[in-house]
Design a protein around this motif. Sequence first.
Motif, PDB file in Angstrom:
ATOM      1  N   ARG A  30       0.821  -1.211   0.000  1.00  0.00           N
ATOM      2  CA  ARG A  30       0.000   0.000   0.000  1.00  0.00           C
ATOM      3  C   ARG A  30       0.858   1.264   0.000  1.00  0.00           C
ATOM      4  O   ARG A  30       0.437   2.318  -0.473  1.00  0.00           O
ATOM      5  CB  ARG A  30      -0.928  -0.002   1.217  1.00  0.00           C
ATOM      6  CG  ARG A  30      -2.069  -1.003   1.107  1.00  0.00           C
ATOM      7  CD  ARG A  30      -2.814  -1.112   2.426  1.00  0.00           C
ATOM      8  NE  ARG A  30      -3.606   0.071   2.686  1.00  0.00           N
ATOM      9  CZ  ARG A  30      -4.904   0.198   2.403  1.00  0.00           C
ATOM     10  NH1 ARG A  30      -5.560  -0.813   1.843  1.00  0.00           N
ATOM     11  NH2 ARG A  30      -5.553   1.303   2.688  1.00  0.00           N
ATOM     12  N   ALA A  31       2.067   1.151   0.563  1.00  0.00           N
ATOM     13  CA  ALA A  31       2.951   2.321   0.621  1.00  0.00           C
ATOM     14  C   ALA A  31       3.740   2.523  -0.670  1.00  0.00           C
ATOM     15  O   ALA A  31       4.028   3.662  -1.044  1.00  0.00           O
ATOM     16  CB  ALA A  31       3.918   2.180   1.791  1.00  0.00           C
ATOM     17  N   THR A  32       4.082   1.425  -1.366  1.00  0.00           N
ATOM     18  CA  THR A  32       4.976   1.529  -2.516  1.00  0.00           C
ATOM     19  C   THR A  32       4.385   0.968  -3.804  1.00  0.00           C
ATOM     20  O   THR A  32       4.968   1.180  -4.873  1.00  0.00           O
ATOM     21  CB  THR A  32       6.290   0.776  -2.239  1.00  0.00           C
ATOM     22  OG1 THR A  32       6.014  -0.625  -2.091  1.00  0.00           O
ATOM     23  CG2 THR A  32       6.951   1.292  -0.970  1.00  0.00           C
ATOM     24  N   ARG A  33       3.284   0.207  -3.702  1.00  0.00           N
ATOM     25  CA  ARG A  33       2.691  -0.505  -4.845  1.00  0.00           C
ATOM     26  C   ARG A  33       3.643  -1.553  -5.405  1.00  0.00           C
ATOM     27  O   ARG A  33       3.593  -1.894  -6.581  1.00  0.00           O
ATOM     28  CB  ARG A  33       2.255   0.457  -5.965  1.00  0.00           C
ATOM     29  CG  ARG A  33       1.452   1.643  -5.518  1.00  0.00           C
ATOM     30  CD  ARG A  33       0.297   1.264  -4.624  1.00  0.00           C
ATOM     31  NE  ARG A  33      -0.719   0.473  -5.331  1.00  0.00           N
ATOM     32  CZ  ARG A  33      -1.747  -0.126  -4.715  1.00  0.00           C
ATOM     33  NH1 ARG A  33      -1.849  -0.071  -3.405  1.00  0.00           N
ATOM     34  NH2 ARG A  33      -2.632  -0.796  -5.412  1.00  0.00           N
ATOM     35  N   VAL A  34       4.534  -2.071  -4.554  1.00  0.00           N
ATOM     36  CA  VAL A  34       5.479  -3.120  -4.938  1.00  0.00           C
ATOM     37  C   VAL A  34       5.438  -4.208  -3.878  1.00  0.00           C
ATOM     38  O   VAL A  34       5.395  -3.920  -2.681  1.00  0.00           O
ATOM     39  CB  VAL A  34       6.917  -2.572  -5.066  1.00  0.00           C
ATOM     40  CG1 VAL A  34       7.921  -3.699  -5.269  1.00  0.00           C
ATOM     41  CG2 VAL A  34       7.010  -1.584  -6.222  1.00  0.00           C
ATOM     42  N   VAL A  35       5.433  -5.474  -4.303  1.00  0.00           N
ATOM     43  CA  VAL A  35       5.509  -6.594  -3.368  1.00  0.00           C
ATOM     44  C   VAL A  35       6.951  -6.703  -2.874  1.00  0.00           C
ATOM     45  O   VAL A  35       7.874  -6.891  -3.667  1.00  0.00           O
ATOM     46  CB  VAL A  35       5.071  -7.913  -4.034  1.00  0.00           C
ATOM     47  CG1 VAL A  35       5.200  -9.067  -3.047  1.00  0.00           C
ATOM     48  CG2 VAL A  35       3.639  -7.804  -4.536  1.00  0.00           C
ATOM     49  N   ASN A  36       7.138  -6.571  -1.574  1.00  0.00           N
ATOM     50  CA  ASN A  36       8.485  -6.549  -0.990  1.00  0.00           C
ATOM     51  C   ASN A  36       8.849  -7.948  -0.497  1.00  0.00           C
ATOM     52  O   ASN A  36       8.428  -8.369   0.577  1.00  0.00           O
ATOM     53  CB  ASN A  36       8.519  -5.552   0.168  1.00  0.00           C
ATOM     54  CG  ASN A  36       9.929  -5.329   0.685  1.00  0.00           C
ATOM     55  OD1 ASN A  36      10.823  -6.138   0.467  1.00  0.00           O
ATOM     56  ND2 ASN A  36      10.131  -4.223   1.367  1.00  0.00           N
ATOM     57  N   MET A 181       6.538   9.388   3.756  1.00  0.00           N
ATOM     58  CA  MET A 181       5.397   8.488   3.943  1.00  0.00           C
ATOM     59  C   MET A 181       5.732   7.061   3.492  1.00  0.00           C
ATOM     60  O   MET A 181       5.305   6.084   4.105  1.00  0.00           O
ATOM     61  CB  MET A 181       4.184   9.011   3.166  1.00  0.00           C
ATOM     62  CG  MET A 181       3.594  10.298   3.720  1.00  0.00           C
ATOM     63  SD  MET A 181       3.062  10.163   5.446  1.00  0.00           S
ATOM     64  CE  MET A 181       4.444  10.944   6.295  1.00  0.00           C
ATOM     65  N   VAL A 182       6.500   6.966   2.419  1.00  0.00           N
ATOM     66  CA  VAL A 182       6.919   5.641   1.953  1.00  0.00           C
ATOM     67  C   VAL A 182       7.800   4.969   2.995  1.00  0.00           C
ATOM     68  O   VAL A 182       7.646   3.782   3.305  1.00  0.00           O
ATOM     69  CB  VAL A 182       7.650   5.751   0.603  1.00  0.00           C
ATOM     70  CG1 VAL A 182       8.283   4.409   0.225  1.00  0.00           C
ATOM     71  CG2 VAL A 182       6.689   6.196  -0.490  1.00  0.00           C
ATOM     72  N   THR A 183       8.714   5.738   3.570  1.00  0.00           N
ATOM     73  CA  THR A 183       9.571   5.187   4.624  1.00  0.00           C
ATOM     74  C   THR A 183       8.748   4.797   5.843  1.00  0.00           C
ATOM     75  O   THR A 183       9.016   3.778   6.481  1.00  0.00           O
ATOM     76  CB  THR A 183      10.646   6.208   5.022  1.00  0.00           C
ATOM     77  OG1 THR A 183      11.449   6.511   3.871  1.00  0.00           O
ATOM     78  CG2 THR A 183      11.543   5.666   6.115  1.00  0.00           C
ATOM     79  N   ALA A 184       7.746   5.605   6.175  1.00  0.00           N
ATOM     80  CA  ALA A 184       6.873   5.265   7.303  1.00  0.00           C
ATOM     81  C   ALA A 184       6.167   3.935   7.055  1.00  0.00           C
ATOM     82  O   ALA A 184       6.016   3.111   7.974  1.00  0.00           O
ATOM     83  CB  ALA A 184       5.854   6.376   7.529  1.00  0.00           C
ATOM     84  N   GLY A 185       5.730   3.713   5.819  1.00  0.00           N
ATOM     85  CA  GLY A 185       5.111   2.431   5.490  1.00  0.00           C
ATOM     86  C   GLY A 185       6.088   1.282   5.629  1.00  0.00           C
ATOM     87  O   GLY A 185       5.729   0.205   6.130  1.00  0.00           O
ATOM     88  N   ALA A 186       7.331   1.496   5.212  1.00  0.00           N
ATOM     89  CA  ALA A 186       8.351   0.455   5.346  1.00  0.00           C
ATOM     90  C   ALA A 186       8.637   0.148   6.806  1.00  0.00           C
ATOM     91  O   ALA A 186       8.823  -1.015   7.190  1.00  0.00           O
ATOM     92  CB  ALA A 186       9.635   0.889   4.633  1.00  0.00           C
ATOM     93  N   VAL A 187       8.673   1.181   7.643  1.00  0.00           N
ATOM     94  CA  VAL A 187       8.906   0.993   9.082  1.00  0.00           C
ATOM     95  C   VAL A 187       7.782   0.182   9.699  1.00  0.00           C
ATOM     96  O   VAL A 187       8.017  -0.776  10.454  1.00  0.00           O
ATOM     97  CB  VAL A 187       9.043   2.368   9.772  1.00  0.00           C
ATOM     98  CG1 VAL A 187       8.964   2.223  11.289  1.00  0.00           C
ATOM     99  CG2 VAL A 187      10.352   3.023   9.381  1.00  0.00           C
TER     100      VAL A 187
END
Length: 283
Positions: A30-36, A181-187
């Motif tokens: 949801r934060a990056t639109r990429v499957v991590n 915000m992307v980093t917040a999603g990763a955290v």
Amino acid sequence: MNQFLTLTVGGLASGAVYAALGLSLVIIFRATRVVNFAQPALALLSTYLAFTVNQSTGNYWLGFAVAIVGGAVLGAAGDRLLIRPARAHGELGSVIVTLGLLLVAQAIAGMIWTSEPRSFGYAFDFRGLFSAANVFAVVAVLVTAAAVLVLFKATPLGLRMRAAAFAPEAASLVGVRVGLMVTAGAVLAAAVGALAGLLAVPPLLYPTVLDGVFVYALTAAVVGGLDNPIGTVVAGFGVGIGLSYVSGYLGPELVTLASLAVLVLVLSLRPNGLFGRGLARRV
């Protein structure tokens, strides 16, 4: 009847783990639109941090807290140093980097802690059908999922994270710091993944312990919908119970095959998942 009840309860406990790791995949998607695919790597390293603290202090909960915080730090570092530069070159680059990070993390864990299985205890007593350890796993995941839902639906931070993911240019124009915000999603995703690792690892910890768990968690995320946290949690419990029945009635050697069959079937018939919305994206 006793076997059915035992398999159901065991499936719920396993499903909690799949739901937690699947939830971490959904958050980062949801934060990056990429499957991590690096989520199990971060969970693995976080769990090894907990193991080190437990061995040094004898305090399980201190190790638990260190793992969650350590996972969050690793998530931020991985996003800033590796995934974000790769994302600038397209989604495929990000996927390749996350796959490479998974392999590197397993190698690092083997070099630091060796590949020998290490004893890693449960948070609570694991004996009995309705053990305290099983109850803790289910409750912890449900509480975490509820908190994530509230975050995304009812808080300014969650709304900014969603805007940064779905419309980064428009969000930037209205003052949203997209990179932050992307980093917040990763955290957040890494912290939830660390929780999944702590629940999944007992009783033995070794570098490849989360490989199978990741397959089942990915199945849960795809079945539930990569854009739907609650759907993923429901699917995680469903996958856990279903695979428990497969193991108990058909044999444990068919569990992985059953999971992959479900994954292929859902991707073929409903690429967005049973609870997903919007257009499917190739990764």
